[in-house]
Design an enzyme around this catalytic site. Sequence first.
Site, PDB file in Angstrom:
ATOM      1  N   LYS A 202       0.856  -1.189   0.000  1.00  0.00           N
ATOM      2  CA  LYS A 202       0.000   0.000   0.000  1.00  0.00           C
ATOM      3  C   LYS A 202       0.890   1.235   0.000  1.00  0.00           C
ATOM      4  O   LYS A 202       1.519   1.549   1.001  1.00  0.00           O
ATOM      5  CB  LYS A 202      -0.887   0.045   1.236  1.00  0.00           C
ATOM      6  CG  LYS A 202      -1.895   1.204   1.166  1.00  0.00           C
ATOM      7  CD  LYS A 202      -2.411   1.615   2.543  1.00  0.00           C
ATOM      8  CE  LYS A 202      -1.597   2.719   3.166  1.00  0.00           C
ATOM      9  NZ  LYS A 202      -1.810   4.052   2.572  1.00  0.00           N
ATOM     10  N   GLU A 276      10.128   0.912  10.626  1.00  0.00           N
ATOM     11  CA  GLU A 276      11.173   1.923  10.427  1.00  0.00           C
ATOM     12  C   GLU A 276      10.465   3.252  10.609  1.00  0.00           C
ATOM     13  O   GLU A 276       9.659   3.651   9.777  1.00  0.00           O
ATOM     14  CB  GLU A 276      11.803   1.759   9.045  1.00  0.00           C
ATOM     15  CG  GLU A 276      13.128   2.469   8.902  1.00  0.00           C
ATOM     16  CD  GLU A 276      12.971   3.867   8.364  1.00  0.00           C
ATOM     17  OE1 GLU A 276      12.808   4.790   9.209  1.00  0.00           O
ATOM     18  OE2 GLU A 276      12.996   4.043   7.148  1.00  0.00           O
ATOM     19  N   CYS A 310      13.492  10.450   7.092  1.00  0.00           N
ATOM     20  CA  CYS A 310      13.416   9.882   8.459  1.00  0.00           C
ATOM     21  C   CYS A 310      14.709  10.136   9.201  1.00  0.00           C
ATOM     22  O   CYS A 310      14.715  10.407  10.392  1.00  0.00           O
ATOM     23  CB  CYS A 310      13.169   8.387   8.437  1.00  0.00           C
ATOM     24  SG  CYS A 310      12.371   7.761   6.991  1.00  0.00           S
ATOM     25  N   GLU A 407      10.101  15.309  15.996  1.00  0.00           N
ATOM     26  CA  GLU A 407      10.403  15.252  14.570  1.00  0.00           C
ATOM     27  C   GLU A 407       9.501  16.242  13.824  1.00  0.00           C
ATOM     28  O   GLU A 407       8.285  16.208  13.960  1.00  0.00           O
ATOM     29  CB  GLU A 407      10.149  13.836  14.051  1.00  0.00           C
ATOM     30  CG  GLU A 407      10.496  13.678  12.585  1.00  0.00           C
ATOM     31  CD  GLU A 407      10.306  12.250  12.078  1.00  0.00           C
ATOM     32  OE1 GLU A 407       9.295  11.627  12.430  1.00  0.00           O
ATOM     33  OE2 GLU A 407      11.172  11.790  11.322  1.00  0.00           O
TER      34      GLU A 407
END
Lengths: 820, 319
Positions: A202, A276, A310, A407
């Site tokens: 997906k 992750e 990331c 983040e």
Amino acid sequence: MASSTPAQPSNSIKDVFKSLQYGPAPEADNVAQAWLDDHDRSFGHFIDGKWIKPEGRKTYQTKNPSTGQTLAATLQGTQEDVDLAVKSSKKAYESWSKTPPHVRARHMYSIARHLQKHHRLVSVIEAMDNGKPFRETREADIPTVIRHWYHHAGWAQLMDTEMRGWKPVGVVGAIVPWNFPLMLLTWKVCPALAMGNTIVLKPATYTRLSALLLAEICSEAGLPPGVFNVITGSGQMGSLLASHIDVDKVAFTGSTQVGQTLRRLVAGTGKKLSLELGGKSPVVVFESADLDSTVEGLVDAIWFNQGQVCSAGSRLLVQESVYSKLVDKLKTRLTHFRLGDSLDKSIDMGAIVDESQKKSIDEFVEDARREGAEVYQATSCIPTRGCFYPPTMITNVQTVSRVVAEEIFGPVLVVLPFRTAKEAITLANNSMYGLGGSVWTENVSLAMEVAICIKAGTIWVNSHNMFDAAAGFGGYRQSGFGRDGGKEGLYEYVRPSWESRPRPSDVDLDLKTFGATIASRPTLSNGTKEGEIPLIDRTYKMYYGGAQKRPDAPYSRPVINPDGKVVGHVGEGNRKDVRNAVEVAHAAAPGWGKRAAHNRAQIVYYMAENIEIRREEFATRISEMTGKSMEDSLREVDITLSRLFHWGAYCDKYGGSVQETTLYGATIKIHEPVGVIGIACPDDYPLLGFVSLFAPAVVRGNTMIIIPSEKYPLLALDLYQIFDTSDLPGGVVNIITGNRDHLTKYLAEHQDIQSMWYFGGIEGSKYVEYISAENVKRTWVSYGFDRDWEDTEQGQGEEFLYHSIQVKNIWVPMGDVFAN
Amino acid sequence: MAARNPGVEFDPSWIQSVHVNLPATKRRAEQLGIRRTVKKHYQAAWELRAVTCIDLTTLAGDDTLSNVNRLCFKAKNPVMRELIKAMDVEDLGITVGAVCVYPNRVADAVRSLKAAGASHIPVASVATGFPCGQTPLKTRLEEIRLAVEDGAREIDIVINRQMALTGDWKGVYDEVKMMKEACGEAHLKTILATGELGNLVNVYKASLVCMMAGADFIKTSTGKEGVNATLMVGLVMVRAIREYFERTGYKIGFKPAGGIRSAKDACTWLSLMKEELGDEWTRPDLFRLGASSLLIDIERQLFHFVYGRYAASHEIPMS
């Protein structure tokens, strides 16, 4: 194609000769547009080698963020579509998993070749759909993708030799984000296919086109139908995919929050999971660094892909002595930064993927401004239209600021000073994340030590954000677990050959009452028959920090043998005992991790030596406690000795290797300890079970808190005399007795435990997996299934090493020679 | 034109604090050419700018009046007149930046330029035992004086590599300072011969030392070393120029030389100057490209821009 850079007032040759301005330099998009037209700008799912467009689905219009132009309509899939795709992949798995490795390798090689042939088209589609610079898709994303296919074609070829003892998992459900749409999906698809799995993917909502294009290319390259299916849909459809009963493994890249949701969703189902997740990666700059190069490194670290990476180096930590100098240099650098249309070949940064993301970035920055932070933004480079955010640098912030801790996932750098290397390491590790980081210094001794000390999956020396198929990428802490790439990444897509997919029955887990316990009260019987002389009362203490400890609350529980006789009492551990043990385990961890491997081996061999001396005694104890025959008990002791030797041997033979990446230099893979591990031992094999679990963890440098066999804990407690006489440092192995689930609850909940191994019931397994979502700790649970601890595959397979280490890759570019 | 660099006191602590990381520098250098590009008439304009920065060079044992004379006429008319006309840039008066020859040919060049009606184009002379510099200091200095007497307005000296390689940076400084004095009004370009300096830290140090000693330009190479003007080396030198400017306020020029042959390379060098130092450093007073065959390629690119087809080399007037 029009450029979105501001129009120049005048741009005759003469004017440009005088001004030396840059002009528009667009990459042609005609082939990409033609591909979209081929599909009438409307895409279905790609299932079973065909385009499927079920009736009545909602659609999502995917846009080019740098122009706002609608590119194509894509489907919002439903449960029905998920079912269809998983069914197709399940069917394809039957043949793909049995396809000879060489044939799988050929298929993957063919896809690599076909991707090369379509390199330009894929690069343009990716840049248009995401808003990232075409320069990056052409130079970074797509070459990495191609490299992954080649590299993993190799792993497919070598599976029988390099991955002996492992087999494919089944159907993989992969959910990937929008920041590197094709690259990150490739990181899942390649190892999955190489190891014989099939996959349902997906892609992210904003960026679906490259996944669909890849599916078409795979089909062109001859990949059998159903091996790789693509379904598009919302995040909710992602959950449907992850929870589908026939999905055997969920592979996810994305935010920590969604990762936690998935962790809870698949808890107790027996599915494998790799996550992750996010990061707040530090860039540590010492006064001994080449500052000009560091500035460019920061461009790679935080302004690569608009900071939507990331592992973005979003926390700049600078030695105080060069702080102002570096900040000034960065400001200067930003004065000639260029933003623009993703297809313009003269830009540094493209557009933010979507308005909502831009808004989120802006909220962070405004928040910092309100706190009194100094916000430096190069706003002059912002094009007049499109979804752009300026490169931003924030100073005068500290660890307490939200922009420092969280983040942002945008082009925003925060800068903090430090005084010494020790403080730099502490600051770097002062984060819930641990994905990446970089160290900048010309002092190689310093660089290596800091690289080792930062808790993160990838450390770059004098560089940042370099990726390659041969080196695994993934996190420590709340940045997730599992690796994408390298041999280490393959383990996420295999299970031990002896083991079938655990399919535990669904249990109703009550989070509030799990592990609740009431300690034992006095009873009228102690099991002593009339006329017998009472045994000398034996009450075992717990063992942590290298000493015997009474339970925090003075409760104890009787240990009863098969004849119903009380053979001793052990402490009833509670959350405070767990707390204390975790503290001492952490205190012991740095020293134990740094011990020379040879020394760790000596200690483990010495344990075997000391048990051997008391062989009969241990066997008698096993026999008395469990009712096993003396012969069986002696065999348990003997296998235990062999097992200690096995792991003693592994002390100095599993430290890592040098990865063969495209880097000129060394990419060093280090098998680091996981940290502090909580271990709940199985009931049977009170000695062998305990040793089989603690030994691999201990030889790889972990420290641990162990709950021994709940029924037969005395064997483990006998071992602490062995530990003391074998020179095992205090705090490395800590034993807490009591109710397994009660203690497990507190271990699994503890946010400073890095992994929880649980060998017990279905309910406890589900609890451990579920509750571990909180700090994204690793887990290893048995789902109520037994294993044969005497068997070498089941009792000491490579699986034990996998769970005892985490992989860190350190990238060390080299070079000083350039001429005579 | 900016004030000339008078030089500063030799500062050993400055030299000692230099850190240069080769892989990271190389990465940036490789990025320069792919992060920026110019197309269509922007490209043509940039190429014309590059022409004005060329030090059109002949440095050969068989140089005589005739080929120096041809070079000087080409220096005045570097781009075919029809192309200049088609691009509507006649009034820019485009010439190359300078003509660069050996000391013995300086007088020829000065006379030739005068004959071509282009005395405004300076003559640059290599000097000081070019290319190796392995001659006595006394003769090296004398060579400068003689070239200046013959009419050289720019002097390209080579630094003493023996001193650089043995860490005698004060020695390098003293020699360059004397050479500067010998130049008088003539501009001093110091050639580092980077290909013989061993590592990038030495390149950076040599750049600083030359600027401290009063260089007006620092130049990469003689064109005779094994490794010539690479972007990586250029990057190190312009970073040193930036640091010198930040500390002293003096603007030092930069001249990459050796191996620069394509129009694309020339534009990348201009882009390097623009990105690292700013627009001011993209003009001939602070930027020169030492080259002999580059001009032909630029002319062919301009020909293509104007006519939409590629010219044969033999259709371009040779220099």
